[in-house]
Scaffold this motif. Structure first.
Motif, PDB file in Angstrom:
ATOM      1  N   VAL A  26     -31.261  22.972  -4.557  1.00  0.00           N
ATOM      2  CA  VAL A  26     -29.950  23.403  -4.059  1.00  0.00           C
ATOM      3  C   VAL A  26     -28.842  22.607  -4.753  1.00  0.00           C
ATOM      4  O   VAL A  26     -27.833  23.180  -5.222  1.00  0.00           O
ATOM      5  CB  VAL A  26     -29.871  23.235  -2.531  1.00  0.00           C
ATOM      6  CG1 VAL A  26     -28.450  23.484  -2.032  1.00  0.00           C
ATOM      7  CG2 VAL A  26     -30.847  24.184  -1.843  1.00  0.00           C
ATOM      8  N   ALA A  27     -29.012  21.291  -4.850  1.00  0.00           N
ATOM      9  CA  ALA A  27     -27.982  20.461  -5.477  1.00  0.00           C
ATOM     10  C   ALA A  27     -27.824  20.795  -6.953  1.00  0.00           C
ATOM     11  O   ALA A  27     -26.698  20.883  -7.468  1.00  0.00           O
ATOM     12  CB  ALA A  27     -28.330  18.984  -5.305  1.00  0.00           C
ATOM     13  N   ALA A  28     -28.945  21.000  -7.650  1.00  0.00           N
ATOM     14  CA  ALA A  28     -28.875  21.306  -9.083  1.00  0.00           C
ATOM     15  C   ALA A  28     -28.222  22.657  -9.326  1.00  0.00           C
ATOM     16  O   ALA A  28     -27.412  22.811 -10.251  1.00  0.00           O
ATOM     17  CB  ALA A  28     -30.267  21.270  -9.689  1.00  0.00           C
ATOM     18  N   MET A  29     -28.569  23.644  -8.499  1.00  0.00           N
ATOM     19  CA  MET A  29     -27.968  24.966  -8.672  1.00  0.00           C
ATOM     20  C   MET A  29     -26.470  24.932  -8.358  1.00  0.00           C
ATOM     21  O   MET A  29     -25.700  25.724  -8.900  1.00  0.00           O
ATOM     22  CB  MET A  29     -28.668  25.980  -7.781  1.00  0.00           C
ATOM     23  CG  MET A  29     -30.116  26.271  -8.174  1.00  0.00           C
ATOM     24  SD  MET A  29     -30.291  27.199  -9.708  1.00  0.00           S
ATOM     25  CE  MET A  29     -30.004  28.880  -9.142  1.00  0.00           C
ATOM     26  N   ARG A  30     -26.049  24.008  -7.522  1.00  0.00           N
ATOM     27  CA  ARG A  30     -24.630  23.880  -7.201  1.00  0.00           C
ATOM     28  C   ARG A  30     -23.861  23.209  -8.344  1.00  0.00           C
ATOM     29  O   ARG A  30     -22.648  23.404  -8.493  1.00  0.00           O
ATOM     30  CB  ARG A  30     -24.449  23.080  -5.911  1.00  0.00           C
ATOM     31  CG  ARG A  30     -23.063  23.204  -5.300  1.00  0.00           C
ATOM     32  CD  ARG A  30     -22.906  22.311  -4.084  1.00  0.00           C
ATOM     33  NE  ARG A  30     -23.780  22.686  -2.984  1.00  0.00           N
ATOM     34  CZ  ARG A  30     -23.496  23.635  -2.092  1.00  0.00           C
ATOM     35  NH1 ARG A  30     -22.388  24.333  -2.207  1.00  0.00           N
ATOM     36  NH2 ARG A  30     -24.339  23.905  -1.115  1.00  0.00           N
ATOM     37  N   GLU A  31     -24.573  22.421  -9.161  1.00  0.00           N
ATOM     38  CA  GLU A  31     -23.898  21.636 -10.196  1.00  0.00           C
ATOM     39  C   GLU A  31     -24.053  22.200 -11.612  1.00  0.00           C
ATOM     40  O   GLU A  31     -23.128  22.081 -12.424  1.00  0.00           O
ATOM     41  CB  GLU A  31     -24.429  20.196 -10.174  1.00  0.00           C
ATOM     42  CG  GLU A  31     -24.106  19.429  -8.909  1.00  0.00           C
ATOM     43  CD  GLU A  31     -22.610  19.248  -8.698  1.00  0.00           C
ATOM     44  OE1 GLU A  31     -21.879  19.118  -9.700  1.00  0.00           O
ATOM     45  OE2 GLU A  31     -22.169  19.267  -7.534  1.00  0.00           O
ATOM     46  N   LEU A  32     -25.193  22.784 -11.922  1.00  0.00           N
ATOM     47  CA  LEU A  32     -25.426  23.226 -13.295  1.00  0.00           C
ATOM     48  C   LEU A  32     -24.512  24.389 -13.666  1.00  0.00           C
ATOM     49  O   LEU A  32     -24.464  25.394 -12.948  1.00  0.00           O
ATOM     50  CB  LEU A  32     -26.887  23.660 -13.475  1.00  0.00           C
ATOM     51  CG  LEU A  32     -27.912  22.571 -13.750  1.00  0.00           C
ATOM     52  CD1 LEU A  32     -29.322  23.172 -13.740  1.00  0.00           C
ATOM     53  CD2 LEU A  32     -27.646  21.887 -15.089  1.00  0.00           C
ATOM     54  N   PRO A  33     -23.822  24.304 -14.791  1.00  0.00           N
ATOM     55  CA  PRO A  33     -22.922  25.389 -15.205  1.00  0.00           C
ATOM     56  C   PRO A  33     -23.713  26.551 -15.820  1.00  0.00           C
ATOM     57  O   PRO A  33     -23.855  26.659 -17.038  1.00  0.00           O
ATOM     58  CB  PRO A  33     -22.013  24.704 -16.231  1.00  0.00           C
ATOM     59  CG  PRO A  33     -22.863  23.623 -16.823  1.00  0.00           C
ATOM     60  CD  PRO A  33     -23.767  23.150 -15.700  1.00  0.00           C
ATOM     61  N   ARG A  34     -24.196  27.411 -14.994  1.00  0.00           N
ATOM     62  CA  ARG A  34     -25.040  28.534 -15.438  1.00  0.00           C
ATOM     63  C   ARG A  34     -24.333  29.399 -16.485  1.00  0.00           C
ATOM     64  O   ARG A  34     -24.988  29.966 -17.366  1.00  0.00           O
ATOM     65  CB  ARG A  34     -25.406  29.356 -14.191  1.00  0.00           C
ATOM     66  CG  ARG A  34     -26.388  30.496 -14.393  1.00  0.00           C
ATOM     67  CD  ARG A  34     -26.749  31.062 -13.020  1.00  0.00           C
ATOM     68  NE  ARG A  34     -27.284  32.405 -13.088  1.00  0.00           N
ATOM     69  CZ  ARG A  34     -28.578  32.708 -13.195  1.00  0.00           C
ATOM     70  NH1 ARG A  34     -29.474  31.739 -13.268  1.00  0.00           N
ATOM     71  NH2 ARG A  34     -28.980  33.961 -13.226  1.00  0.00           N
ATOM     72  N   GLU A  35     -23.006  29.460 -16.414  1.00  0.00           N
ATOM     73  CA  GLU A  35     -22.263  30.288 -17.363  1.00  0.00           C
ATOM     74  C   GLU A  35     -22.428  29.810 -18.804  1.00  0.00           C
ATOM     75  O   GLU A  35     -22.306  30.604 -19.752  1.00  0.00           O
ATOM     76  CB  GLU A  35     -20.781  30.325 -16.977  1.00  0.00           C
ATOM     77  CG  GLU A  35     -20.020  29.031 -17.142  1.00  0.00           C
ATOM     78  CD  GLU A  35     -20.146  28.065 -15.975  1.00  0.00           C
ATOM     79  OE1 GLU A  35     -19.468  27.022 -16.005  1.00  0.00           O
ATOM     80  OE2 GLU A  35     -20.934  28.350 -15.039  1.00  0.00           O
ATOM     81  N   ARG A  36     -22.721  28.533 -19.003  1.00  0.00           N
ATOM     82  CA  ARG A  36     -22.900  28.015 -20.362  1.00  0.00           C
ATOM     83  C   ARG A  36     -24.173  28.548 -21.013  1.00  0.00           C
ATOM     84  O   ARG A  36     -24.329  28.451 -22.229  1.00  0.00           O
ATOM     85  CB  ARG A  36     -22.935  26.489 -20.351  1.00  0.00           C
ATOM     86  CG  ARG A  36     -21.574  25.828 -20.137  1.00  0.00           C
ATOM     87  CD  ARG A  36     -21.702  24.329 -20.282  1.00  0.00           C
ATOM     88  NE  ARG A  36     -20.413  23.659 -20.217  1.00  0.00           N
ATOM     89  CZ  ARG A  36     -19.662  23.365 -21.274  1.00  0.00           C
ATOM     90  NH1 ARG A  36     -20.077  23.712 -22.489  1.00  0.00           N
ATOM     91  NH2 ARG A  36     -18.521  22.731 -21.132  1.00  0.00           N
ATOM     92  N   PHE A  37     -25.081  29.070 -20.222  1.00  0.00           N
ATOM     93  CA  PHE A  37     -26.352  29.571 -20.737  1.00  0.00           C
ATOM     94  C   PHE A  37     -26.309  31.067 -21.046  1.00  0.00           C
ATOM     95  O   PHE A  37     -27.362  31.685 -21.239  1.00  0.00           O
ATOM     96  CB  PHE A  37     -27.463  29.261 -19.741  1.00  0.00           C
ATOM     97  CG  PHE A  37     -27.737  27.787 -19.591  1.00  0.00           C
ATOM     98  CD1 PHE A  37     -28.732  27.167 -20.320  1.00  0.00           C
ATOM     99  CD2 PHE A  37     -26.974  27.001 -18.729  1.00  0.00           C
ATOM    100  CE1 PHE A  37     -28.981  25.815 -20.189  1.00  0.00           C
ATOM    101  CE2 PHE A  37     -27.205  25.648 -18.595  1.00  0.00           C
ATOM    102  CZ  PHE A  37     -28.215  25.047 -19.333  1.00  0.00           C
ATOM    103  N   LEU A  38     -25.114  31.624 -21.091  1.00  0.00           N
ATOM    104  CA  LEU A  38     -24.929  33.034 -21.414  1.00  0.00           C
ATOM    105  C   LEU A  38     -23.961  33.177 -22.581  1.00  0.00           C
ATOM    106  O   LEU A  38     -23.083  32.328 -22.773  1.00  0.00           O
ATOM    107  CB  LEU A  38     -24.362  33.787 -20.202  1.00  0.00           C
ATOM    108  CG  LEU A  38     -25.327  34.020 -19.040  1.00  0.00           C
ATOM    109  CD1 LEU A  38     -24.564  34.514 -17.826  1.00  0.00           C
ATOM    110  CD2 LEU A  38     -26.410  35.018 -19.434  1.00  0.00           C
ATOM    111  N   PRO A  39     -24.099  34.257 -23.359  1.00  0.00           N
ATOM    112  CA  PRO A  39     -23.057  34.543 -24.344  1.00  0.00           C
ATOM    113  C   PRO A  39     -21.711  34.650 -23.645  1.00  0.00           C
ATOM    114  O   PRO A  39     -21.626  35.056 -22.478  1.00  0.00           O
ATOM    115  CB  PRO A  39     -23.500  35.899 -24.924  1.00  0.00           C
ATOM    116  CG  PRO A  39     -24.970  35.977 -24.649  1.00  0.00           C
ATOM    117  CD  PRO A  39     -25.183  35.251 -23.352  1.00  0.00           C
ATOM    118  N   ALA A  40     -20.642  34.295 -24.356  1.00  0.00           N
ATOM    119  CA  ALA A  40     -19.319  34.220 -23.730  1.00  0.00           C
ATOM    120  C   ALA A  40     -18.934  35.506 -23.012  1.00  0.00           C
ATOM    121  O   ALA A  40     -18.342  35.469 -21.925  1.00  0.00           O
ATOM    122  CB  ALA A  40     -18.271  33.871 -24.791  1.00  0.00           C
ATOM    123  N   GLY A  41     -19.292  36.644 -23.565  1.00  0.00           N
ATOM    124  CA  GLY A  41     -18.928  37.912 -22.961  1.00  0.00           C
ATOM    125  C   GLY A  41     -19.646  38.218 -21.669  1.00  0.00           C
ATOM    126  O   GLY A  41     -19.257  39.152 -20.955  1.00  0.00           O
TER     127      GLY A  41
END
Length: 218
Positions: A26-41
Protein backbone atom coordinates in the motif's frame (compact mmCIF):
# COMPACT_ATOMS: atom_id res chain seq x y z
CA UNK A 1 -2.84 16.31 -13.86
CA UNK A 2 -2.07 15.97 -10.14
CA UNK A 3 -0.40 12.55 -10.13
CA UNK A 4 0.09 12.48 -6.34
CA UNK A 5 -3.63 12.95 -5.85
CA UNK A 6 -4.33 10.29 -8.50
CA UNK A 7 -2.10 7.86 -6.60
CA UNK A 8 -3.97 8.54 -3.37
CA UNK A 9 -7.32 7.99 -5.05
CA UNK A 10 -6.06 4.79 -6.68
CA UNK A 11 -4.92 3.35 -3.35
CA UNK A 12 -8.01 4.41 -1.41
CA UNK A 13 -10.54 3.60 -4.15
CA UNK A 14 -9.08 0.52 -5.84
CA UNK A 15 -6.58 -1.24 -3.57
CA UNK A 16 -7.69 -0.85 0.03
CA UNK A 17 -11.36 -1.88 -0.56
CA UNK A 18 -10.22 -4.96 -2.50
CA UNK A 19 -8.06 -6.95 -0.09
CA UNK A 20 -4.68 -5.37 -0.70
CA UNK A 21 -3.64 -5.54 2.95
CA UNK A 22 0.18 -5.65 2.99
CA UNK A 23 1.13 -2.20 4.35
CA UNK A 24 4.42 -2.25 2.41
CA UNK A 25 2.55 -2.66 -0.89
CA UNK A 26 0.00 0.00 0.00
CA UNK A 27 2.77 2.45 0.93
CA UNK A 28 4.80 1.70 -2.21
CA UNK A 29 1.79 2.06 -4.49
CA UNK A 30 1.05 5.41 -2.84
CA UNK A 31 4.59 6.65 -3.47
CA UNK A 32 5.84 5.14 -6.73
CA UNK A 33 5.25 7.45 -9.72
CA UNK A 34 3.50 4.94 -11.97
CA UNK A 35 3.18 7.57 -14.70
CA UNK A 36 6.95 7.47 -15.25
CA UNK A 37 6.62 3.87 -16.44
CA UNK A 38 4.43 4.84 -19.39
CA UNK A 39 5.10 6.69 -22.63
CA UNK A 40 4.36 10.38 -22.14
CA UNK A 41 1.15 10.20 -24.16
CA UNK A 42 -0.26 7.53 -21.85
CA UNK A 43 0.76 9.00 -18.49
CA UNK A 44 -2.74 10.28 -17.79
CA UNK A 45 -4.00 6.67 -17.78
CA UNK A 46 -1.50 5.48 -15.17
CA UNK A 47 -4.00 5.29 -12.28
CA UNK A 48 -7.11 4.08 -14.09
CA UNK A 49 -8.72 0.84 -12.95
CA UNK A 50 -7.77 -0.81 -16.25
CA UNK A 51 -4.84 -2.30 -18.11
CA UNK A 52 -2.93 0.32 -20.11
CA UNK A 53 -2.02 -0.74 -23.67
CA UNK A 54 1.68 -0.51 -24.44
CA UNK A 55 3.60 -0.55 -27.72
CA UNK A 56 4.10 -3.98 -29.25
CA UNK A 57 0.69 -5.29 -28.22
CA UNK A 58 1.58 -5.50 -24.54
CA UNK A 59 -0.08 -3.90 -21.53
CA UNK A 60 0.70 -2.55 -18.07
CA UNK A 61 -1.46 -4.51 -15.63
CA UNK A 62 -4.06 -2.47 -13.79
CA UNK A 63 -2.97 -1.45 -10.29
CA UNK A 64 -5.25 -3.81 -8.35
CA UNK A 65 -4.23 -6.93 -10.26
CA UNK A 66 -0.51 -6.21 -9.96
CA UNK A 67 -0.78 -5.35 -6.27
CA UNK A 68 -2.66 -8.56 -5.50
CA UNK A 69 -0.17 -10.67 -7.50
CA UNK A 70 2.72 -9.18 -5.56
CA UNK A 71 0.86 -9.73 -2.29
CA UNK A 72 0.19 -13.34 -3.29
CA UNK A 73 3.91 -13.91 -3.84
CA UNK A 74 4.49 -13.14 -0.12
CA UNK A 75 7.84 -11.49 -0.77
CA UNK A 76 9.90 -10.76 2.32
CA UNK A 77 12.59 -8.12 2.72
CA UNK A 78 15.83 -9.56 1.37
CA UNK A 79 14.15 -12.09 -0.93
CA UNK A 80 15.47 -12.61 -4.43
CA UNK A 81 12.66 -12.10 -6.92
CA UNK A 82 12.37 -12.20 -10.69
CA UNK A 83 9.72 -10.53 -12.84
CA UNK A 84 9.14 -12.20 -16.19
CA UNK A 85 7.66 -10.09 -19.00
CA UNK A 86 8.53 -7.07 -16.88
CA UNK A 87 7.29 -4.61 -19.51
CA UNK A 88 8.17 -1.06 -18.54
CA UNK A 89 9.39 -2.12 -15.10
CA UNK A 90 6.69 -0.97 -12.67
CA UNK A 91 6.23 -4.40 -11.10
CA UNK A 92 10.00 -4.69 -10.60
CA UNK A 93 10.06 -1.26 -8.96
CA UNK A 94 7.21 -2.29 -6.65
CA UNK A 95 9.08 -5.40 -5.53
CA UNK A 96 12.24 -3.37 -4.93
CA UNK A 97 10.23 -0.88 -2.87
CA UNK A 98 9.08 -3.64 -0.51
CA UNK A 99 12.63 -4.87 0.01
CA UNK A 100 13.37 -7.51 -2.63
CA UNK A 101 16.45 -7.76 -4.80
CA UNK A 102 14.93 -7.96 -8.28
CA UNK A 103 15.82 -9.33 -11.69
CA UNK A 104 13.50 -8.05 -14.43
CA UNK A 105 13.37 -9.92 -17.75
CA UNK A 106 11.84 -8.37 -20.86
CA UNK A 107 12.26 -9.16 -24.57
CA UNK A 108 10.84 -5.99 -26.17
CA UNK A 109 13.65 -3.42 -26.73
CA UNK A 110 11.23 -0.48 -26.77
CA UNK A 111 9.76 -1.42 -23.40
CA UNK A 112 13.25 -1.91 -21.98
CA UNK A 113 14.16 1.66 -22.93
CA UNK A 114 11.17 2.95 -20.95
CA UNK A 115 11.91 0.62 -18.04
CA UNK A 116 15.55 1.59 -17.81
CA UNK A 117 14.74 5.31 -17.71
CA UNK A 118 11.99 4.86 -15.11
CA UNK A 119 13.93 2.50 -12.86
CA UNK A 120 16.95 4.81 -12.83
CA UNK A 121 14.94 7.55 -11.11
CA UNK A 122 12.67 5.42 -8.91
CA UNK A 123 14.87 2.66 -7.45
CA UNK A 124 18.16 2.52 -5.58
CA UNK A 125 21.26 1.56 -7.59
CA UNK A 126 21.51 -2.22 -7.83
CA UNK A 127 17.98 -2.88 -6.58
CA UNK A 128 16.76 -4.02 -10.01
CA UNK A 129 18.79 -5.77 -12.70
CA UNK A 130 17.16 -5.40 -16.11
CA UNK A 131 17.80 -8.25 -18.56
CA UNK A 132 16.86 -8.32 -22.25
CA UNK A 133 15.90 -11.97 -22.88
CA UNK A 134 12.94 -14.26 -23.54
CA UNK A 135 10.77 -14.15 -20.37
CA UNK A 136 9.55 -17.74 -20.75
CA UNK A 137 13.15 -18.92 -20.27
CA UNK A 138 13.48 -17.23 -16.90
CA UNK A 139 17.05 -16.23 -16.06
CA UNK A 140 19.00 -19.19 -14.72
CA UNK A 141 22.22 -17.20 -14.35
CA UNK A 142 20.88 -15.41 -11.26
CA UNK A 143 18.78 -18.30 -9.89
CA UNK A 144 17.54 -19.57 -7.53
CA UNK A 145 14.76 -17.14 -6.64
CA UNK A 146 12.45 -16.94 -3.66
CA UNK A 147 9.67 -15.60 -5.88
CA UNK A 148 8.85 -15.54 -9.58
CA UNK A 149 6.15 -13.20 -10.90
CA UNK A 150 4.94 -13.56 -14.47
CA UNK A 151 3.46 -10.18 -15.29
CA UNK A 152 0.66 -11.20 -17.63
CA UNK A 153 -1.61 -14.01 -18.78
CA UNK A 154 -0.23 -17.46 -19.57
CA UNK A 155 -1.69 -20.63 -21.01
CA UNK A 156 1.04 -22.73 -19.39
CA UNK A 157 3.97 -22.30 -17.00
CA UNK A 158 7.19 -23.76 -18.44
CA UNK A 159 8.69 -26.53 -16.33
CA UNK A 160 12.13 -24.94 -16.45
CA UNK A 161 10.91 -22.10 -14.23
CA UNK A 162 10.36 -24.51 -11.36
CA UNK A 163 14.06 -25.33 -11.39
CA UNK A 164 14.81 -21.65 -10.82
CA UNK A 165 12.91 -21.51 -7.50
CA UNK A 166 14.36 -22.25 -4.09
CA UNK A 167 12.69 -24.95 -2.02
CA UNK A 168 9.64 -23.23 -0.54
CA UNK A 169 9.66 -20.63 -3.32
CA UNK A 170 6.53 -19.18 -4.93
CA UNK A 171 5.55 -18.48 -8.52
CA UNK A 172 2.53 -16.33 -9.35
CA UNK A 173 0.86 -15.77 -12.70
CA UNK A 174 -2.54 -15.32 -14.29
CA UNK A 175 -3.65 -18.55 -15.92
CA UNK A 176 -5.85 -18.28 -19.00
CA UNK A 177 -6.28 -21.98 -19.78
CA UNK A 178 -9.67 -22.19 -18.05
CA UNK A 179 -11.18 -19.46 -20.19
CA UNK A 180 -12.28 -15.97 -19.14
CA UNK A 181 -11.82 -14.13 -16.91
CA UNK A 182 -8.57 -15.88 -16.00
CA UNK A 183 -7.32 -17.00 -12.59
CA UNK A 184 -4.52 -15.81 -10.34
CA UNK A 185 -2.35 -18.86 -9.66
CA UNK A 186 0.06 -19.60 -6.84
CA UNK A 187 2.62 -22.34 -7.46
CA UNK A 188 4.66 -23.46 -4.44
CA UNK A 189 7.81 -25.58 -4.55
CA UNK A 190 7.96 -28.37 -1.96
CA UNK A 191 9.99 -31.53 -2.15
CA UNK A 192 11.29 -30.36 -5.52
CA UNK A 193 7.79 -30.30 -7.06
CA UNK A 194 5.32 -27.52 -7.70
CA UNK A 195 1.75 -27.56 -6.48
CA UNK A 196 -0.80 -25.12 -7.89
CA UNK A 197 -3.67 -23.35 -6.17
CA UNK A 198 -6.19 -21.02 -7.79
CA UNK A 199 -6.53 -17.86 -5.70
CA UNK A 200 -8.90 -15.36 -7.35
CA UNK A 201 -10.36 -14.29 -10.67
CA UNK A 202 -8.13 -11.90 -12.62
CA UNK A 203 -7.72 -10.73 -16.19
CA UNK A 204 -4.46 -10.06 -18.01
CA UNK A 205 -3.58 -9.96 -21.71
CA UNK A 206 -1.93 -13.14 -22.97
CA UNK A 207 1.87 -13.06 -23.10
CA UNK A 208 3.76 -14.41 -26.11
CA UNK A 209 6.01 -17.39 -25.42
CA UNK A 210 4.01 -19.00 -22.60
CA UNK A 211 2.31 -21.77 -24.55
CA UNK A 212 3.51 -25.19 -25.57
CA UNK A 213 4.61 -28.33 -23.74
CA UNK A 214 6.29 -29.23 -21.48
CA UNK A 215 4.55 -27.26 -18.76
CA UNK A 216 2.83 -27.46 -15.42
CA UNK A 217 -0.89 -28.12 -15.71
CA UNK A 218 -3.41 -26.00 -13.86
Amino acid sequence: MDFADARRLMVDGQLRPNRVEDPRIVAAMRELPRERFLPAGLAARAYADADVPLPGGRAMLKPLVLARLVQLAAVKRGDRAIVLAAGTGFGAALLAAIGATVTAVEADPGLIVIARAALTVTTAPGAVTLIEAAPAEGYAAAAPYDAIIIEGGVMEVPERLGAQLVEGGRLVAIGLAGGPPGRALLLRKAGGALTTTVEFDAHAPALPGFAGAPAFAF
